[in-house]
Design a protein around this motif. Structure first.
Motif, PDB file in Angstrom:
ATOM      1  N   SER B  97      60.283  36.538  73.393  1.00  0.00           N
ATOM      2  CA  SER B  97      58.941  36.622  73.970  1.00  0.00           C
ATOM      3  C   SER B  97      58.962  36.313  75.469  1.00  0.00           C
ATOM      4  O   SER B  97      57.939  36.381  76.122  1.00  0.00           O
ATOM      5  CB  SER B  97      58.014  35.638  73.256  1.00  0.00           C
ATOM      6  N   MET B  98      60.144  35.966  75.988  1.00  0.00           N
ATOM      7  CA  MET B  98      60.231  35.607  77.408  1.00  0.00           C
ATOM      8  C   MET B  98      61.074  36.628  78.160  1.00  0.00           C
ATOM      9  O   MET B  98      62.000  37.213  77.610  1.00  0.00           O
ATOM     10  CB  MET B  98      60.916  34.247  77.579  1.00  0.00           C
ATOM     11  N   THR B  99      60.763  36.783  79.457  1.00  0.00           N
ATOM     12  CA  THR B  99      61.571  37.670  80.292  1.00  0.00           C
ATOM     13  C   THR B  99      62.947  37.049  80.503  1.00  0.00           C
ATOM     14  O   THR B  99      63.169  35.871  80.211  1.00  0.00           O
ATOM     15  CB  THR B  99      60.921  37.863  81.669  1.00  0.00           C
ATOM     16  N   VAL B 100      63.851  37.871  81.033  1.00  0.00           N
ATOM     17  CA  VAL B 100      65.191  37.398  81.367  1.00  0.00           C
ATOM     18  C   VAL B 100      65.100  36.177  82.280  1.00  0.00           C
ATOM     19  O   VAL B 100      65.756  35.149  82.063  1.00  0.00           O
ATOM     20  CB  VAL B 100      65.978  38.529  82.079  1.00  0.00           C
ATOM     21  N   GLY B 134      68.407  41.993  89.602  1.00  0.00           N
ATOM     22  CA  GLY B 134      67.141  42.726  89.569  1.00  0.00           C
ATOM     23  C   GLY B 134      66.526  42.877  88.193  1.00  0.00           C
ATOM     24  O   GLY B 134      65.510  43.524  88.044  1.00  0.00           O
ATOM     25  N   SER B 135      67.116  42.263  87.163  1.00  0.00           N
ATOM     26  CA  SER B 135      66.505  42.413  85.833  1.00  0.00           C
ATOM     27  C   SER B 135      65.640  41.220  85.459  1.00  0.00           C
ATOM     28  O   SER B 135      65.373  40.996  84.279  1.00  0.00           O
ATOM     29  CB  SER B 135      67.554  42.642  84.754  1.00  0.00           C
ATOM     30  N   GLU B 136      65.195  40.471  86.448  1.00  0.00           N
ATOM     31  CA  GLU B 136      64.388  39.266  86.197  1.00  0.00           C
ATOM     32  C   GLU B 136      63.245  39.499  85.231  1.00  0.00           C
ATOM     33  O   GLU B 136      62.989  38.715  84.338  1.00  0.00           O
ATOM     34  CB  GLU B 136      63.785  38.738  87.510  1.00  0.00           C
ATOM     35  N   LYS B 137      62.508  40.602  85.459  1.00  0.00           N
ATOM     36  CA  LYS B 137      61.243  40.784  84.727  1.00  0.00           C
ATOM     37  C   LYS B 137      61.402  41.529  83.404  1.00  0.00           C
ATOM     38  O   LYS B 137      60.421  41.804  82.728  1.00  0.00           O
ATOM     39  CB  LYS B 137      60.232  41.548  85.601  1.00  0.00           C
ATOM     40  N   LEU B 138      62.639  41.876  83.059  1.00  0.00           N
ATOM     41  CA  LEU B 138      62.825  42.634  81.813  1.00  0.00           C
ATOM     42  C   LEU B 138      62.746  41.706  80.602  1.00  0.00           C
ATOM     43  O   LEU B 138      63.078  40.533  80.672  1.00  0.00           O
ATOM     44  CB  LEU B 138      64.195  43.323  81.829  1.00  0.00           C
ATOM     45  N   LEU B 139      62.303  42.289  79.486  1.00  0.00           N
ATOM     46  CA  LEU B 139      62.321  41.552  78.236  1.00  0.00           C
ATOM     47  C   LEU B 139      63.656  41.819  77.531  1.00  0.00           C
ATOM     48  O   LEU B 139      64.227  42.908  77.675  1.00  0.00           O
ATOM     49  CB  LEU B 139      61.162  41.983  77.342  1.00  0.00           C
ATOM     50  N   PRO B 140      64.144  40.842  76.781  1.00  0.00           N
ATOM     51  CA  PRO B 140      65.434  41.012  76.117  1.00  0.00           C
ATOM     52  C   PRO B 140      65.541  42.307  75.304  1.00  0.00           C
ATOM     53  O   PRO B 140      66.587  42.941  75.271  1.00  0.00           O
ATOM     54  CB  PRO B 140      65.523  39.795  75.201  1.00  0.00           C
ATOM     55  N   GLN B 148      72.518  41.515  76.676  1.00  0.00           N
ATOM     56  CA  GLN B 148      71.918  40.322  76.065  1.00  0.00           C
ATOM     57  C   GLN B 148      72.937  39.196  75.952  1.00  0.00           C
ATOM     58  O   GLN B 148      72.631  38.040  76.213  1.00  0.00           O
ATOM     59  CB  GLN B 148      71.370  40.652  74.673  1.00  0.00           C
ATOM     60  N   LYS B 149      74.169  39.570  75.581  1.00  0.00           N
ATOM     61  CA  LYS B 149      75.199  38.538  75.466  1.00  0.00           C
ATOM     62  C   LYS B 149      75.487  37.905  76.818  1.00  0.00           C
ATOM     63  O   LYS B 149      75.708  36.697  76.918  1.00  0.00           O
ATOM     64  CB  LYS B 149      76.492  39.136  74.910  1.00  0.00           C
ATOM     65  N   ARG B 150      75.485  38.750  77.866  1.00  0.00           N
ATOM     66  CA  ARG B 150      75.772  38.203  79.191  1.00  0.00           C
ATOM     67  C   ARG B 150      74.640  37.290  79.650  1.00  0.00           C
ATOM     68  O   ARG B 150      74.893  36.233  80.239  1.00  0.00           O
ATOM     69  CB  ARG B 150      76.013  39.344  80.191  1.00  0.00           C
ATOM     70  N   VAL B 151      73.393  37.681  79.372  1.00  0.00           N
ATOM     71  CA  VAL B 151      72.273  36.796  79.741  1.00  0.00           C
ATOM     72  C   VAL B 151      72.364  35.497  78.934  1.00  0.00           C
ATOM     73  O   VAL B 151      72.133  34.402  79.467  1.00  0.00           O
ATOM     74  CB  VAL B 151      70.909  37.491  79.513  1.00  0.00           C
ATOM     75  N   GLY B 152      72.730  35.638  77.652  1.00  0.00           N
ATOM     76  CA  GLY B 152      72.902  34.438  76.815  1.00  0.00           C
ATOM     77  C   GLY B 152      73.962  33.516  77.408  1.00  0.00           C
ATOM     78  O   GLY B 152      73.792  32.293  77.434  1.00  0.00           O
ATOM     79  N   ALA B 153      75.044  34.110  77.900  1.00  0.00           N
ATOM     80  CA  ALA B 153      76.100  33.305  78.525  1.00  0.00           C
ATOM     81  C   ALA B 153      75.572  32.637  79.792  1.00  0.00           C
ATOM     82  O   ALA B 153      75.811  31.449  80.026  1.00  0.00           O
ATOM     83  CB  ALA B 153      77.307  34.184  78.847  1.00  0.00           C
ATOM     84  N   ALA B 154      74.810  33.403  80.578  1.00  0.00           N
ATOM     85  CA  ALA B 154      74.264  32.837  81.819  1.00  0.00           C
ATOM     86  C   ALA B 154      73.341  31.659  81.514  1.00  0.00           C
ATOM     87  O   ALA B 154      73.380  30.627  82.179  1.00  0.00           O
ATOM     88  CB  ALA B 154      73.509  33.915  82.599  1.00  0.00           C
TER      89      ALA B 154
END
Ligand SMILES: Nc1ncnc2c1ncn2[C@@H]1O[C@H](COP(=O)(O)OP(=O)(O)O)[C@@H](O)[C@H]1O
Ligand SMILES: [Mg+2]
Lengths: 270, 251
Positions: B97-100, B134-140, B148-154
């Motif tokens: 439910s949250m953006t990146v 630049g993907s700040e505002k994207l939803l998962p 998604q895995k890379r954002v999860g790692a971050a």
């Protein structure tokens, strides 16, 4: 096949037994979750904005549903009471009956049933899918508490919103009843409201308020509890959702009886 | 590269009902290393990682980290541990439910007093690191599995934890994304003040690329643990069979 029958009963009793154990576990689990919430409620951090967000969601999702149902119920009750009492010349009692029925029973119970179906299922589906996609684990793994972030906001929001929705339902329902009474039975609005207000006592409002609070606590805790124990992917989420709607509906109907009974014991209707 | 022990699991037993998953798991994680943990699916690799941050309580055994036994800590004390040990979930486990941006800000908001500008700067830095500028505002939901895995790692490393736990980071990724994720792991290991990482996988070729040491989980115990070279050259028939079998399966 002489030995088929006993085996069938065996199976039946086994299922009954495991369902019984399951119910006890569920009751204990929900109670435990309630205790956890009470403890966490008074310890920082507080996520006030999450509660407010949930209140808006619940309000927006249920208001129209509640309003339409209340209007329809009030109108149809006025019709039924009106024509039913006509035989005995009791049409003048319609405002009183309608007001009492709504404030004591119809308002709290119908609103709670609708919210259980709409909001209870929504919470279960949301929390359940968070659980199967490990988002609940992630909340813990990131050093935060799912009771605080997930359960308490939903619990508080339901407990605050459901009584408000109930009061709205009461007004709308009685208003609907009035419209019908005025149009069909030829009473004046003034007479209707005077009689309706005369019939109601403070204790009726108290009861009409207490019931939705009790139901709200049960709906929110059951939905969160079951959601956080959902496994088995998308199908599991569906199963949990159905289960919560059925369970909360049964709870509302049954506990309504006992709450009313208890209330009459403490505070006899004249 | 490897130094003293920074995390130690000793004699861990864990059952789920009648199912015995761990029957005396013991291993150490050394300062500065990536330890790969191999095992077939269902052997209890994830349960090991979950135990390391207190998501699962072992039935017996100790998990020493910074002078405390994680297995004995309550939820409150675990908060401190969880800030120091980052968990990269198998499928990212992003809050959908949250953006990146909000996903990445979550640990910072919860555990630091950083100003909004600092938080934004840190998020931009992390997105740059994982190649998702630049993907700040994207939803998962609008990201691919690899992203998604890379954002999860971050999100797991944004607080600069001392230890990072990767749960099957390459599972389900195509060769390009696998390569990308392994490069990210190496990069993470070089930057910040990381002390060590555990890389749970059954993707043996990938593990050999990044791991300093390898442990093999079999039958509820660590069957073998040694440097990557020694494991590759091992004379132990089981280890050989395991590597060979898994390697062909991995390809
Ligand atoms: N919460 C749980 N309840 C029951 N069984 C579980 C639970 N978590 C894991 N298991 C069982 O433990 C075993 C190991 O699980 P896991 O660590 O996820 O395996 P993997 O090595 O594939 O990561 C599996 O057989 C799984 O069914
Ligand atoms: Mg696993």
């Amino acid at each position: 096949m002489p030995n088929r029958q006993p085996r069938k009963y065996d199976e039946y009793f086994k299922r009954l037994g495991s369902q019984f154990v399951g119910s006890i576990q569920f009751a204990g689990g929900v109670f435990g979750l309630g205790l956890d919430c009470m403890r966490e409620l008074v310890r920082p951090p507080f996520y006030v904005y999450l509660t407010i967000e949930q209140m808006f969601l619940i309000g927006v999702r249920s208001f129209l549903l509640v309003a339409v149902t209340a209007l329809a119920t009030g109108s149809v009750m006025a019709l039924q009471f009106g024509y039913g009492l006509q035989k005995f010349g009791g049409q003048l009692y319609v405002p009183k009956l309608l007001a009492l029925a709504f404030v004591r029973e119809m308002g709290p119970v119908f609103t709670s049933l609708l919210v259980a179906a709409r909001i209870g299922s929504g919470i279960t589906a949301e929390v359940g899918s968070m659980n199967v996609t490990q988002q609940i684990d992630a909340i813990r793994a990131l050093g935060t508490n799912p009771i605080k972030r997930i359960v308490i906001p939903r619990l508080l929001a339901t407990v605050i919103t459901l009584p408000i929705l109930t009061v709205m339902a009461n007004f709308i329902g009685i208003f609907g009843g009035m419209l019908v009474t005025v149009k069909e039975l030829g009473q004046t609005p003034d007479f209707f409201f005077q009689k309706a207000v005369e019939a109601l006592r403070v204790s009726d409002f108290f009861m009409g308020f207490l019931k939705p609070v009790v139901f709200a606590i049960f709906i929110a805790l059951t939905a969160c509890y079951r959601g956080m124990r959902t496994s088995g992917g998308t199908k599991g989420v569906g199963d949990s959702t159905t289960w919560v709607v059925v369970t909360t509906n049964i709870f509302i109907m049954v506990s309504d009886f006992f709450l009313t009974k208890l209330f009459i014991l403490v505070h006899p209707y004249q | 590269m490897s130094g003293e022990t920074i995390l130690s699991m000793q004699g861990i037993h864990k059952s789920f009902g009648p199912k015995k998953v761990h029957q005396g798991v013991s291993f150490d994680l050394h300062d500065g290393e990536i330890l790969a943990l191999f095992g077939g699916s269902g052997t209890g690799k994830s349960v090991i990682l979950r135990s390391l941050i207190g998501l699962e309580k072992p039935d017996a055994g100790i998990i020493m980290f910074e002078g405390r036994d994680i297995a004995q800590l309550g939820e409150d004390d675990l908060i401190d541990v969880r800030k120091k040990i980052g968990y990269v979930f198998q499928n990212g486990a992003l809050f959908d439910s949250m953006t990146v941006e909000d996903n990445l800000a979550y640990p910072l908001i919860e555990h630091t007093d950083l100003t909004n500008e600092k938080i934004h700067a840190r998020i931009a830095e992390m997105l740059d690191l994982i190649g998702l500028k630049g993907s700040e505002k994207l939803l998962p939901a609008s990201l691919s599995g690899g992203m998604q895995k890379r954002v999860g790692a971050a999100r797991a490393i944004i607080l600069e934890p001392k230890i990072i736990l990767y749960d099957e980071p390459t599972a389900g990724l195509d060769p390009f994304n696998t390569h990308r994720l392994l490069e990210l792991m190496k990069l993470i290991q070089r930057t910040g003040k990381k002390n060590g990482a555990i890389f749970v996988t059954h993707d043996i070729p990938s593990a050999f690329q990044v791991a300093d040491r390898v442990a093999i989980l079999y039958n509820g115990k660590i069957h073998a643990i040694d440097t990557t070279e020694n494991i590759k050259a091992s004379k132990d028939p089981f280890v050989q069979a395991f590597i060979a079998g898994e390697e062909t399966r991995g390809l």
